[in-house]
Scaffold this motif. Structure first.
Motif: not given
Length: 302
Positions: A240-245, A252-260, A267-269, A287-297
């Motif tokens: 997995l390289d790119s993830m959009e939610m 709250t951010i789903p727990e499964y995000v911490t496993t990938v 992320l649009t929330c 929960k998302i700090s381990h993902i270095k490149s992020r866009t949050i909306c």
């Protein structure tokens, strides 16, 4: 009045069926688009197993089959069909194995079924608006059947929209299917899991409220998950390289995000979650700090 209307409808359907039966297309036809057909059954030249009359057909699109109760059985033997699109067939509830599994009788009773490839060149399959469709019977073929002999061996893009399927059939979600690259599943109200697509690199799921698990997609590079609030497990996605939610109600951010570990997350929330993440120090941010490149909306409700 209701009885008279029903009799008139049946008479009109009979006339339509008789007319379209006489409209058998020439064998050289490559594109066929049928729209607004309201007969209760499709013409014999489409339903019959002997489909050599359509041997040159590459694109078949059927729209607004409001009274048809089954898909054509003989389409799987079309040698040149590359794209099959069926839109708005609200009276189809079940698709049986005959749709994608030719029988010996379908080829004259001489060639065995295992030696006949169903949909040999089909690359794109789109099934949309089969809103009462609940069952797709398609078991995975045995180990003695080669990949080249399995149904739809060339399928690259699958799109299913607005139906009641609870799962993708094993014959389609097969560990030996290697051509399929993109899967798009929109508004499958009863879908509970997506599993075992070894070659898929792009997956989109939208408005699948019962979806709980996505697993064993070893080559998946891009995933989009929108409005699937009950998702719990995302596993077996090591590439997995790119993830959009996206879900404007997400608090709250789903727990499964911490496993990938994708390279990028969009992320649009909800506005509340968005503001919490902006602080960079909340438990949700962790929960998302381990993902270095992020866009949050935050979703704009207006």
């Amino acid at each position: 009045m209701e009885l008279r209307d029903e009799i008139n409808k049946q008479q009109q359907q009979k006339v339509v069926e008789e007319v379209i039966e006489k409209l058998s297309p020439p064998s050289s036809i490559r594109h066929l688009h049928m729209e607004g057909y309201f007969g209760s059954r499709l013409p014999n030249w489409m339903m019959a197993p002997d489909t050599c009359i359509l041997k040159s057909l590459r694109l078949l699109k059927m729209d607004k089959l409001h009274c048809s109760t089954q898909l054509p059985n003989g389409l799987c033997l079309l040698p040149s069909l590359e794209s099959l699109i069926i839109n708005n067939a609200p009276t189809i509830r079940s698709v049986g194995p005959e749709f994608q599994s030719p029988s010996p009788l379908a080829v004259g009773g001489i060639i065995t079924a295992s030696s006949v490839v169903a949909f040999p060149n089909l690359a794109t399959l789109r099934l949309a608006g089969l809103c009462e469709w609940e069952e797709w019977v398609w078991e995975e073929q045995g180990e003695d059947v080669t990949v080249d002999a399995m149904a739809m061996p060339a399928l690259k893009v699958l799109e299913i929209i607005n139906c009641k399927l609870s799962c993708v059939p094993p014959g389609l979600a097969s560990s030996r299917r290697h051509a399929l690259r993109e899967v798009h599943l929109y508004k499958l109200s009863n879908l509970t899991y997506i599993d075992n697509f070894p070659s898929v690199v792009e997956l989109q799921v939208f408005d699948c409220p019962e979806l709980r698990r996505i697993s064993n997609l070893s080559k998946l590079q891009k995933i989009e998950i929108s409005y699937c609030p009950n998702m719990e497990v995302l596993g077996g996605v090591s590439s997995l390289d790119s993830m959009e939610m996206e879900d404007g109600t997400m608090e709250t951010i789903p727990e499964y995000v911490t496993t990938v570990r994708p390279r990028y997350l969009k992320l649009t929330c909800s506005k509340e979650l968005y503001e919490s993440l902006l602080t960079g120090s909340s438990s949700e941010y962790d929960k998302i700090s381990h993902i270095k490149s992020r866009t949050i909306c935050a979703e704009d409700k207006d």
